[in-house]
Design a protein around this motif. Structure first.
Motif, PDB file in Angstrom:
ATOM      1  N   GLY A  14       0.912  -1.238  -0.012  1.00 34.41           N
ATOM      2  CA  GLY A  14       0.115  -0.156  -0.123  1.00 34.41           C
ATOM      3  C   GLY A  14       0.992   1.141   0.155  1.00 34.41           C
ATOM      4  N   TYR A  15       0.230   2.285   0.144  1.00 36.19           N
ATOM      5  CA  TYR A  15       0.976   3.589   0.098  1.00 36.19           C
ATOM      6  C   TYR A  15       1.823   3.698   1.411  1.00 36.19           C
ATOM      7  CZ  TYR A  15      -2.629   5.205  -3.169  1.00 36.19           C
ATOM      8  OH  TYR A  15      -3.324   5.194  -4.317  1.00 36.19           O
ATOM      9  N   ASP A  23      -6.270   9.188  -7.178  1.00 36.28           N
ATOM     10  CA  ASP A  23      -7.798   9.591  -7.314  1.00 36.28           C
ATOM     11  C   ASP A  23      -8.688   8.149  -7.361  1.00 36.28           C
ATOM     12  OD1 ASP A  23      -9.765  11.023  -7.056  1.00 36.28           O
ATOM     13  OD2 ASP A  23     -10.022  11.758  -8.989  1.00 36.28           O
ATOM     14  N   PHE A  24      -9.858   8.109  -6.435  1.00 37.01           N
ATOM     15  CA  PHE A  24     -10.818   7.043  -6.710  1.00 37.01           C
ATOM     16  C   PHE A  24     -11.974   7.617  -6.527  1.00 37.01           C
ATOM     17  CE2 PHE A  24      -9.253   7.997  -2.382  1.00 37.01           C
ATOM     18  CZ  PHE A  24     -10.319   8.394  -1.768  1.00 37.01           C
ATOM     19  N   PHE A  49     -10.846   4.351   7.501  1.00 39.45           N
ATOM     20  CA  PHE A  49     -11.483   2.959   7.007  1.00 39.45           C
ATOM     21  C   PHE A  49     -12.163   2.674   8.349  1.00 39.45           C
ATOM     22  CE2 PHE A  49      -8.116   3.597   3.690  1.00 39.45           C
ATOM     23  CZ  PHE A  49      -8.922   3.232   2.668  1.00 39.45           C
ATOM     24  N   THR A  50     -13.477   2.487   8.347  1.00 40.96           N
ATOM     25  CA  THR A  50     -14.119   2.135   9.600  1.00 40.96           C
ATOM     26  C   THR A  50     -15.453   1.249   9.044  1.00 40.96           C
ATOM     27  OG1 THR A  50     -15.150   2.791  11.257  1.00 40.96           O
ATOM     28  CG2 THR A  50     -15.734   4.119   9.148  1.00 40.96           C
ATOM     29  N   ASN A 117     -10.885  -2.216  -3.693  1.00 37.20           N
ATOM     30  CA  ASN A 117      -9.687  -1.729  -4.483  1.00 37.20           C
ATOM     31  C   ASN A 117      -9.047  -0.529  -3.454  1.00 37.20           C
ATOM     32  OD1 ASN A 117      -9.924  -3.651  -6.462  1.00 37.20           O
ATOM     33  ND2 ASN A 117     -10.802  -2.407  -7.890  1.00 37.20           N
ATOM     34  N   ILE A 118      -9.752   0.292  -3.242  1.00 38.34           N
ATOM     35  CA  ILE A 118      -9.387   1.590  -2.413  1.00 38.34           C
ATOM     36  C   ILE A 118      -8.568   1.125  -1.139  1.00 38.34           C
ATOM     37  CG2 ILE A 118      -9.593   3.755  -1.548  1.00 38.34           C
ATOM     38  CD1 ILE A 118     -10.072   3.186  -4.719  1.00 38.34           C
ATOM     39  N   ALA A 119      -9.104   0.270  -0.249  1.00 44.25           N
ATOM     40  CA  ALA A 119      -8.506  -0.326   0.880  1.00 44.25           C
ATOM     41  C   ALA A 119      -7.259  -1.153   0.635  1.00 44.25           C
ATOM     42  CB  ALA A 119      -9.379  -1.211   1.614  1.00 44.25           C
TER      43      ALA A 119
END
Length: 191
Positions: A14-15, A23-24, A49-50, A117-119
């Motif tokens: 990940g980052y 962007d997303f 993230f929750t 995908n973002i997680a």
């Protein structure tokens, strides 16, 4: 002779601190599509993230609302992302997300990461897990990864408010002193 076994903890992909965040576009509880680009007029963003079902996320919920109330007027609003597979917990369904946001009167977007995908891009592994982004010239850069503070059970007994410290440093042009802390919470339910 016995061979020694070495266990190595692998950081999730990940980052990393200092990375530019791509962007997303994700669906918000009000039906709108929210993108990272929508926040370009801000100084930064507190990405959380929750989930609805996780006891740690519930314990931190009022603190997340407090972070948004404190920092949104200063240019660092909260964006809450629900990364779990809703099939694992009905409480994490989109309809339950909408109800929760309305019940708690969220002043921030609460979006669903349906593809997860973002997680994965962020390297998120827990709920709640926070990423503080700083915006420079229309691009967002990662400045903090980890937990909200040092006491998930009792907000009155917190000694270190990591997200508060990180955003406070960024607002004064200083580097974040503790850019990585261990996230405390429930494991993300992957599809």
């Amino acid at each position: 002779m016995l061979a020694a076994t070495v266990v190595v903890y692998a950081q999730p992909k990940g980052y990393n601190i200092g990375d530019a965040v791509g962007d997303f576009r994700l669906k918000n509880v009000d039906g709108r599509t929210i993108s990272l680009a929508d926040y370009r007029s801000q100084k930064g963003l507190i990405v959380v993230f929750t989930s609805n079902h996780c006891p740690f996320a519930k314990a931190y919920e009022d603190r997340v609302i407090g972070l948004d109330r404190k920092f949104a007027p200063q240019g660092y609003p909260v964006l809450a992302i629900m990364p779990n597979d809703p099939a694992a917990y009905e409480e994490d369904s989109f309809d339950k997300m909408k109800a929760r946001a309305q019940e708690k009167d969220y002043g921030f977007a609460y979006v669903i990461d349906e593809t997860q995908n973002i997680a994965r891009a962020f390297g998120a592994i827990r709920t709640p897990q926070v990423y503080v982004l700083n915006q420079k010239d229309g691009q967002f850069f990662l400045e903090y990864i980890g937990t909200i503070d040092d006491n998930p059970q009792d907000s009155a007994s917190v000694h270190r408010r990591y997200v508060d410290e990180a955003v406070g440093s960024l607002l004064t042009g200083k580097p974040v002193q503790s850019p990585i802390t261990k996230p405390i919470g429930c494991a993300i339910n992957w599809k």
